[in-house]
Design a protein around this motif. Sequence first.
Motif, PDB file in Angstrom:
ATOM      1  N   LYS A 159      66.962 -20.765  18.283  1.00  0.00           N
ATOM      2  CA  LYS A 159      65.874 -20.823  19.254  1.00  0.00           C
ATOM      3  C   LYS A 159      64.713 -19.904  18.875  1.00  0.00           C
ATOM      4  N   GLY A 160      64.798 -19.318  17.694  1.00  0.00           N
ATOM      5  CA  GLY A 160      63.693 -18.514  17.209  1.00  0.00           C
ATOM      6  C   GLY A 160      63.806 -17.023  17.400  1.00  0.00           C
ATOM      7  N   PHE A 161      64.916 -16.533  17.913  1.00  0.00           N
ATOM      8  CA  PHE A 161      65.102 -15.096  18.061  1.00  0.00           C
ATOM      9  C   PHE A 161      65.413 -14.484  16.693  1.00  0.00           C
ATOM     10  N   GLU A 162      64.783 -13.371  16.415  1.00  0.00           N
ATOM     11  CA  GLU A 162      64.962 -12.712  15.122  1.00  0.00           C
ATOM     12  C   GLU A 162      66.104 -11.700  15.191  1.00  0.00           C
ATOM     13  N   PRO A 163      67.084 -11.812  14.289  1.00  0.00           N
ATOM     14  CA  PRO A 163      68.173 -10.826  14.283  1.00  0.00           C
ATOM     15  C   PRO A 163      67.693  -9.475  13.758  1.00  0.00           C
ATOM     16  N   GLU A 164      68.247  -8.409  14.309  1.00  0.00           N
ATOM     17  CA  GLU A 164      67.914  -7.064  13.844  1.00  0.00           C
ATOM     18  C   GLU A 164      69.055  -6.109  14.185  1.00  0.00           C
ATOM     19  N   ASP A 165      69.086  -4.997  13.505  1.00  0.00           N
ATOM     20  CA  ASP A 165      70.103  -3.981  13.760  1.00  0.00           C
ATOM     21  C   ASP A 165      69.764  -3.267  15.060  1.00  0.00           C
ATOM     22  N   LEU A 166      70.685  -3.268  16.003  1.00  0.00           N
ATOM     23  CA  LEU A 166      70.422  -2.656  17.304  1.00  0.00           C
ATOM     24  C   LEU A 166      70.883  -1.208  17.396  1.00  0.00           C
ATOM     25  N   LEU A 167      71.585  -0.721  16.374  1.00  0.00           N
ATOM     26  CA  LEU A 167      72.082   0.652  16.399  1.00  0.00           C
ATOM     27  C   LEU A 167      70.998   1.592  15.882  1.00  0.00           C
ATOM     28  N   THR A 168      70.372   2.313  16.778  1.00  0.00           N
ATOM     29  CA  THR A 168      69.332   3.257  16.389  1.00  0.00           C
ATOM     30  C   THR A 168      69.961   4.542  15.860  1.00  0.00           C
ATOM     31  N   GLU A 169      69.157   5.355  15.240  1.00  0.00           N
ATOM     32  CA  GLU A 169      69.665   6.604  14.681  1.00  0.00           C
ATOM     33  C   GLU A 169      70.222   7.512  15.781  1.00  0.00           C
ATOM     34  N   ALA A 170      69.547   7.543  16.913  1.00  0.00           N
ATOM     35  CA  ALA A 170      70.010   8.401  18.020  1.00  0.00           C
ATOM     36  C   ALA A 170      71.369   7.945  18.539  1.00  0.00           C
ATOM     37  N   SER A 171      71.559   6.647  18.694  1.00  0.00           N
ATOM     38  CA  SER A 171      72.844   6.139  19.192  1.00  0.00           C
ATOM     39  C   SER A 171      73.935   6.279  18.145  1.00  0.00           C
ATOM     40  N   LYS A 172      73.561   6.164  16.872  1.00  0.00           N
ATOM     41  CA  LYS A 172      74.536   6.352  15.792  1.00  0.00           C
ATOM     42  C   LYS A 172      75.052   7.792  15.791  1.00  0.00           C
ATOM     43  N   LYS A 173      74.136   8.727  15.965  1.00  0.00           N
ATOM     44  CA  LYS A 173      74.540  10.132  15.991  1.00  0.00           C
ATOM     45  C   LYS A 173      75.451  10.413  17.183  1.00  0.00           C
ATOM     46  N   ALA A 174      75.134   9.839  18.338  1.00  0.00           N
ATOM     47  CA  ALA A 174      75.968  10.034  19.527  1.00  0.00           C
ATOM     48  C   ALA A 174      77.358   9.457  19.298  1.00  0.00           C
ATOM     49  N   TRP A 175      77.447   8.319  18.638  1.00  0.00           N
ATOM     50  CA  TRP A 175      78.735   7.675  18.335  1.00  0.00           C
ATOM     51  C   TRP A 175      79.556   8.524  17.370  1.00  0.00           C
ATOM     52  N   GLU A 176      78.895   9.039  16.339  1.00  0.00           N
ATOM     53  CA  GLU A 176      79.592   9.877  15.364  1.00  0.00           C
ATOM     54  C   GLU A 176      80.117  11.155  16.004  1.00  0.00           C
ATOM     55  N   LYS A 177      79.362  11.705  16.928  1.00  0.00           N
ATOM     56  CA  LYS A 177      79.824  12.891  17.646  1.00  0.00           C
ATOM     57  C   LYS A 177      81.023  12.538  18.517  1.00  0.00           C
ATOM     58  N   TRP A 178      80.989  11.386  19.179  1.00  0.00           N
ATOM     59  CA  TRP A 178      82.094  10.931  20.025  1.00  0.00           C
ATOM     60  C   TRP A 178      83.365  10.739  19.217  1.00  0.00           C
ATOM     61  N   LYS A 179      83.240  10.283  17.975  1.00  0.00           N
ATOM     62  CA  LYS A 179      84.409   9.985  17.136  1.00  0.00           C
ATOM     63  C   LYS A 179      85.240  11.219  16.804  1.00  0.00           C
ATOM     64  N   ILE A 180      84.633  12.388  16.912  1.00  0.00           N
ATOM     65  CA  ILE A 180      85.361  13.616  16.577  1.00  0.00           C
ATOM     66  C   ILE A 180      86.605  13.769  17.446  1.00  0.00           C
ATOM     67  N   GLU A 181      86.454  13.509  18.744  1.00  0.00           N
ATOM     68  CA  GLU A 181      87.603  13.571  19.641  1.00  0.00           C
ATOM     69  C   GLU A 181      88.034  12.188  20.109  1.00  0.00           C
TER      70      GLU A 181
END
Length: 336
Positions: A159-181
């Motif tokens: 339908k014309g929607f353009e795919p893109e990466d939705l994981l921003t740097e800020a959310s990636k960092k928050a996820w990596e911090k969460w993975k510690i515990e």
Amino acid sequence: MKRRKFIKTASITSVGLAVGGSLMSCNEAISKESTELNKVVITDVKGLPLVVATWHVKAATAKAMEILQGGGNALDAVEQGCRAEEANEKNQTVAKGGLPDRDGNVTLDASIMDKHGNCGSVVYLQNITHAVSVARKVMEDTPHVMLAGEGAKQFAISKGFEPEDLLTEASKKAWEKWKIEAKYKPIINIENHDTIGMLAMDKNGDISGACTTSGLAYKLEGRVGDSAIIGSGLFIDNDIGGCVATGLGEEVVKTVGSFLVVELMRQGKSPQQACEEAIGRIVNKPNSNFKDFQVGYVAVNKKGETGCYSIHQWFSITKFQDGKNEQIQSDYFNKA
């Protein structure tokens, strides 16, 4: 108060012909009576148009009101209003920039419903920012109500929607911090949910609604909440009113919350009374652990009256009506 903090402070042969004709007339009379009982007579309608949404989303409600004041309908308004928040990368609970599941994938759920009862939704959608618009395409361009996962993504691309990466740097960092515990528990008002749910009523008195979310942060892969489930996260009956939900989706689904609120309004309750009773259905269940999660509802009826209620403090809504775009703190159940 920021929405993420909220999830922290408080986480349906001649005789025979004569007889047949009589039965038909009886059935028609019953049907007509039933229809009349289920309609709200519109008197003293409050200021139209109006927009109301979950949380502090003034830019989103302003965009929706812009559409309405420009002559647009309620459906266009809720779509465009939700798109405004989907494009906000700082909102880590919706679309691009949303916090991922525990495997690092940002997955989206969204739904939309119009004045005719038509609806569309997408679940577990990846790499497409405007999930609410894909949901509208499902509603308008397919015979289906819901598309999921890769099928939803391929449909969006077609339908014309353009795919893109939705994981921003800020959310990636928050996820990596969460993975510690890697702790996973629905702690109120932190990472366990946020949504933008929006209702609009145009100058004709017609109502539409939409929801869009990236769901629970660090959820199990494949998890789907209430936001894309018609009747749970969103429900519209243009004869009665509409409702959207926010909070822990699993608990909203268990009581089909938004449908319940609208049905309570059909019985004559105000939007406020309906939201309060729907929350009561959750907290008064046997062995309810409501102290460990949050749910909030916002509703509008055919008279242009609104209401909202939540389990815990700090749920807020944004309402744009009579020229005022304002944040309103919701009343809540758990005052202990």
